[in-house]
Design a protein around this motif. Structure first.
Motif, short mmCIF file in Angstrom:
data_model
loop_
_atom_site.label_atom_id
_atom_site.label_comp_id
_atom_site.label_asym_id
_atom_site.label_seq_id
_atom_site.Cartn_x
_atom_site.Cartn_y
_atom_site.Cartn_z
N UNK A 181 0.80 -1.10 0.05
CA UNK A 181 -0.06 -0.09 0.11
C UNK A 181 0.95 1.28 -0.08
N UNK A 182 2.16 1.02 0.07
CA UNK A 182 2.94 2.46 0.26
C UNK A 182 3.85 2.21 -1.18
N UNK A 183 4.72 1.18 -1.21
CA UNK A 183 5.55 1.02 -2.39
C UNK A 183 5.03 0.24 -3.54
N UNK A 184 4.18 -0.87 -3.05
CA UNK A 184 3.63 -1.96 -3.87
C UNK A 184 2.05 -1.54 -3.85
N UNK A 185 1.66 -1.87 -4.94
CA UNK A 185 0.18 -1.53 -5.15
C UNK A 185 -0.53 -2.97 -4.10
N UNK A 186 -1.51 -2.26 -3.31
CA UNK A 186 -1.95 -3.37 -2.14
C UNK A 186 -3.48 -4.00 -2.87
N UNK A 187 -3.58 -5.20 -2.35
CA UNK A 187 -4.85 -5.83 -2.76
C UNK A 187 -5.67 -6.25 -1.51
N UNK A 188 -6.37 -5.48 -0.81
CA UNK A 188 -6.96 -6.03 0.49
C UNK A 188 -7.91 -7.30 0.25
N UNK A 228 0.48 -16.18 -1.21
CA UNK A 228 1.26 -16.01 -2.67
C UNK A 228 0.85 -16.81 -3.54
N UNK A 229 -0.25 -17.81 -3.36
CA UNK A 229 -0.65 -18.52 -4.58
C UNK A 229 -1.67 -17.61 -5.22
N UNK A 230 -2.50 -16.75 -4.24
CA UNK A 230 -3.45 -15.89 -4.89
C UNK A 230 -2.86 -14.65 -5.49
N UNK A 231 -1.64 -14.21 -4.97
CA UNK A 231 -0.94 -13.04 -5.70
C UNK A 231 -0.56 -13.67 -6.93
N UNK A 232 -0.09 -14.92 -7.16
CA UNK A 232 0.37 -15.22 -8.72
C UNK A 232 1.74 -14.71 -9.11
N UNK A 233 2.49 -14.09 -8.19
CA UNK A 233 3.89 -13.60 -8.75
C UNK A 233 3.86 -12.41 -9.24
N UNK A 234 2.55 -11.76 -9.21
CA UNK A 234 2.44 -10.34 -10.02
C UNK A 234 2.33 -9.40 -9.08
N UNK A 235 3.52 -8.37 -9.20
CA UNK A 235 3.82 -7.40 -8.38
C UNK A 235 3.86 -5.98 -9.01
N UNK A 236 3.31 -5.07 -8.43
CA UNK A 236 3.29 -3.47 -9.22
C UNK A 236 3.69 -2.49 -8.53
N UNK A 237 4.31 -1.51 -8.85
CA UNK A 237 4.72 -0.45 -8.04
C UNK A 237 3.43 0.52 -7.84
N UNK A 238 3.46 1.22 -6.97
CA UNK A 238 2.10 2.24 -6.65
C UNK A 238 2.60 3.50 -7.73
N UNK A 239 1.84 4.13 -8.31
CA UNK A 239 1.90 5.27 -8.95
C UNK A 239 2.90 6.30 -8.10
N UNK A 240 3.98 6.79 -8.81
CA UNK A 240 5.05 7.81 -8.01
C UNK A 240 5.71 7.06 -6.95
N UNK A 241 5.75 5.93 -6.70
CA UNK A 241 6.45 5.36 -5.85
C UNK A 241 8.02 4.96 -6.27
N UNK A 242 8.10 4.68 -7.55
CA UNK A 242 9.49 4.21 -8.01
C UNK A 242 10.18 5.56 -8.25
N UNK A 243 9.54 6.67 -8.80
CA UNK A 243 10.10 7.94 -8.81
C UNK A 243 10.58 8.61 -7.45
N UNK A 244 9.89 8.44 -6.38
CA UNK A 244 10.32 8.83 -5.20
C UNK A 244 11.48 7.91 -4.61
#
Length: 339
Positions: free
Chosen positions: A96-103, A164-180
């Motif tokens: 939820x801060x660096x990585x896009x969170x999926x509650x 981890x199985x539900x995540x499926x190995x898919x991770x994505x940065x939140x918008x603006x996190x990588x730049x910061x």
């Protein structure tokens, strides 16, 4: 300043000869004595303010040392930067801060674990409450499924495997996190990462996104006993960064993070990812994206105030000094009575 108080007089042109025969202008002697007289009341006032804390102190332990200072740094520039407001450390949460969170994935993993264990499915408000806790802590203290350490560890690992199985190995940065994060890296600001996830799963996510080596410190659920709202994770990260808590800034997205950061005497920047802005007003700063921040904002947050070190600024001193400057010079100060 002393010359302005004494005024101009031909006597200032005379010289004073000491025992060794060296001559000193008389105004230098007067200035030195005036500084000594002005120094004593201020020192007495400081000792009076801290008279309770001075009991039993050894000689040479007063005045207190600057907690931000590190005498082992022989480079004066590095030591100056450490004592200035440029010395700060950033502690990031992962989800939820660096990585896009999926509650929804978190809720589904708890429901699947409850079904496997034959337990009642936890309500939605309970899932929100245990979202920031360690799995063992949530199972034993909130869900009350077991108290046995081996069972707690087994169910905690199983819950992470389901996630981890539900995540499926898919991770994505939140918008603006990588730049910061890139901005902090360019300015050589140490960055720590904290998460209640096991180290194996967290390292897998970091590798999938491709930011290995960015974080100076990584603290996981394997390194601490309790999760939020206990400040243990943030305090441990600050110790690994070798910073005092007052110089660390925590980046989170929940009120539990804000509570834990403030309990650790750290500043907190809240990212409104899963909560609206008005629910995060307890934070020192609230943003919707991390790239809304600048290094100047972080320096202002990490700037140590006197109130954080047990003392308060005395604004009255400036007023008194201005009043003293407006007073006419005293004739007693010019004559021999000053000596």
């Amino acid at each position: 300043m002393v010359e302005s108080i004494l005024g101009y007089s031909p006597v200032l042109r005379h010289c004073f000869r000491n025992v060794s025969g060296k001559q000193f202008p008389r105004f230098q002697v007067i200035k030195a004595q005036a500084m000594e007289l002005a120094k004593e009341p201020g020192l007495c006032k400081e000792k009076e303010r801290y008279r309770d804390s001075l009991v039993g102190l050894k000689p040479g332990s007063w005045p207190p040392k600057n907690r931000a200072d590190n005498p082992s740094l022989y480079n004066p520039l590095a030591r100056q930067e450490r004592m200035g407001c440029g010395w700060l450390g950033a502690i990031f949460e992962w989800e939820g801060v660096l990585k896009e969170d999926h509650p929804d994935l978190e809720k589904q993993s708890w429901l699947a674990l409850a079904e496997e264990e034959g337990r009642s499915p936890p309500p939605g408000f309970v899932v929100k409450r245990i979202a920031c806790m360690k799995n063992e802590q949530a199972i034993s203290e909130v869900l009350c499924w077991s108290r046995d350490s081996s069972q707690l560890k087994r169910m905690a690992l199983r819950k992470e495997d389901i996630h981890q199985a539900l995540q499926g190995g898919v991770y994505r940065f939140r918008d603006g996190s990588r730049e910061f994060v890139n901005v902090l890296t360019r300015h050589k600001i140490p960055v720590a990462l904290v998460s209640t996830r096991p180290r194996k799963n967290l390292e897998e996510a970091i590798g999938a996104i491709g930011i290995e080596g960015v974080f100076s410190v990584v603290v996981t659920g394997d390194d601490v006993y309790r999760g939020k709202p206990d400040p243990e994770m943030f305090v441990y990260a600050a110790q690994l960064l070798q910073f005092i808590p007052e110089r660390c800034i925590v980046f989170g997205n929940s009120n539990l993070t804000i509570e834990a950061a403030h309990d650790a005497k750290m500043k907190c920047v809240a990212v409104a990812s899963k909560h609206p802005v008005y629910e995060l007003t307890a934070a020192d700063l609230v943003v919707r994206r991390l790239d809304e921040l600048s290094v100047v904002d972080l320096k202002n947050l990490a700037d140590i105030e006197l109130t954080e070190f047990g003392s308060t600024p005395e604004l009255e001193m400036d007023v008194e000094e201005e009043e003293d400057d407006r007073r006419p010079p005293s004739s007693a100060a010019i004559g021999d009575g000053f000596w």
